[in-house]
Scaffold this active site. Structure first.
Site, PDB file in Angstrom:
ATOM      1  N   ASP A 109       0.966  -1.050  -0.260  1.00 43.23           N
ATOM      2  CA  ASP A 109       0.045   0.073   0.102  1.00 43.23           C
ATOM      3  C   ASP A 109       0.911   1.056   0.031  1.00 43.23           C
ATOM      4  O   ASP A 109       1.694   1.454   0.815  1.00 43.23           O
ATOM      5  CB  ASP A 109      -0.937   0.162   1.342  1.00 43.23           C
ATOM      6  CG  ASP A 109      -2.095   1.180   1.290  1.00 43.23           C
ATOM      7  OD1 ASP A 109      -1.953   1.517   0.222  1.00 43.23           O
ATOM      8  OD2 ASP A 109      -2.509   1.623   2.309  1.00 43.23           O
TER       9      ASP A 109
ATOM     10  N   CYS B  39      -7.412  -1.397  -5.887  1.00 45.15           N
ATOM     11  CA  CYS B  39      -6.543  -1.599  -4.673  1.00 45.15           C
ATOM     12  C   CYS B  39      -7.416  -1.456  -3.513  1.00 45.15           C
ATOM     13  O   CYS B  39      -8.660  -1.451  -3.793  1.00 45.15           O
ATOM     14  CB  CYS B  39      -5.466  -0.617  -4.510  1.00 45.15           C
ATOM     15  SG  CYS B  39      -5.590   0.967  -5.291  1.00 45.15           S
TER      16      CYS B  39
ATOM     17  N   ALA C 179      -8.574   1.186  -1.674  1.00 42.45           N
ATOM     18  CA  ALA C 179      -9.277   2.414  -1.887  1.00 42.45           C
ATOM     19  C   ALA C 179      -9.512   2.917  -3.520  1.00 42.45           C
ATOM     20  O   ALA C 179     -10.079   3.901  -3.664  1.00 42.45           O
ATOM     21  CB  ALA C 179      -8.695   3.819  -1.180  1.00 42.45           C
TER      22      ALA C 179
ATOM     23  N   GLY D 104      -4.178   4.739  -5.102  1.00 49.47           N
ATOM     24  CA  GLY D 104      -2.730   4.585  -5.009  1.00 49.47           C
ATOM     25  C   GLY D 104      -2.351   3.372  -6.070  1.00 49.47           C
ATOM     26  O   GLY D 104      -1.996   3.858  -7.102  1.00 49.47           O
TER      27      GLY D 104
END
Length: 186
Positions: free
Chosen positions: A90, A126, A128, A131
């Protein structure tokens, strides 16, 4: 659901407007030349059916999951969607092997020119959708001939908050691999 109340002073009546909210965050469609991507946050087993509806609406044939699994892949596979698990950290940039696998997939899906009606879409998500997934899409846009800055702006205009500072520096320094024009970059 939240309701908004407004009063009409002359008649004394109150009007209630209900704001409908989708149970999922809307995926973001990114189209450039013949490339077509859908950036999303991570589905769960509880809302996967809603994501499948969106994926089918956009003719998604590949789902790239770059975060830890949050749902079972069988419902997607039953509908002909291939799930690629290419997990990386992340807030991080993708390792070289994932970039290679991603670019191979992009070339396979978009390397052949197809009719507008049959254009496939690659969904990428991913946790959210801000990113890791946008970074991969930016790489594909750069490979199609877009400058790094334009790729970042193009994605951010469509998906607010996408790409953190560390990922931004990675994209700014990314060196395009393909120099010769192919259908992917036509």
């Amino acid at each position: 659901m939240p309701a908004m109340r407004t009063a009409n002073r002359s008649s004394g009546s109150t009007m209630v407007a209900v704001q409908h909210r989708s149970p999922i965050n809307p995926p973001t469609l990114i189209e450039h030349k013949n490339l077509r991507f859908l950036i999303a946050d991570a589905p769960s087993n509880n809302n996967l059916a809603l994501y499948i509806q969106e994926f089918e609406r956009f003719n998604v044939i590949d789902v790239v999951r770059v975060c830890d699994p949050t749902y079972h892949v069988e419902p997607l596979e039953e509908r002909g969607m291939k799930v690629h698990d290419w997990v990386f950290g992340d807030g991080e940039s993708p390792p070289s092997q994932i970039v290679n696998d991603w670019l191979d997939l992009v070339q396979r899906r978009f390397g052949e020119c197809v009719d507008e009606d049959q254009r496939p879409t690659i969904a990428c998500h991913c946790v959210a959708g801000l990113g890791r997934a946008p970074v991969l899409v930016a790489i594909a846009l750069i490979e199609s001939g877009m400058s790094a800055l334009d790729a970042i702006l193009y994605i951010r205009e469509r998906r607010r908050g996408a790409i953190n500072n560390k990922q931004l520096k990675y994209i700014e320094n990314y060196k395009r691999r393909s120099k010769s024009p192919k259908c992917v970059i036509s």
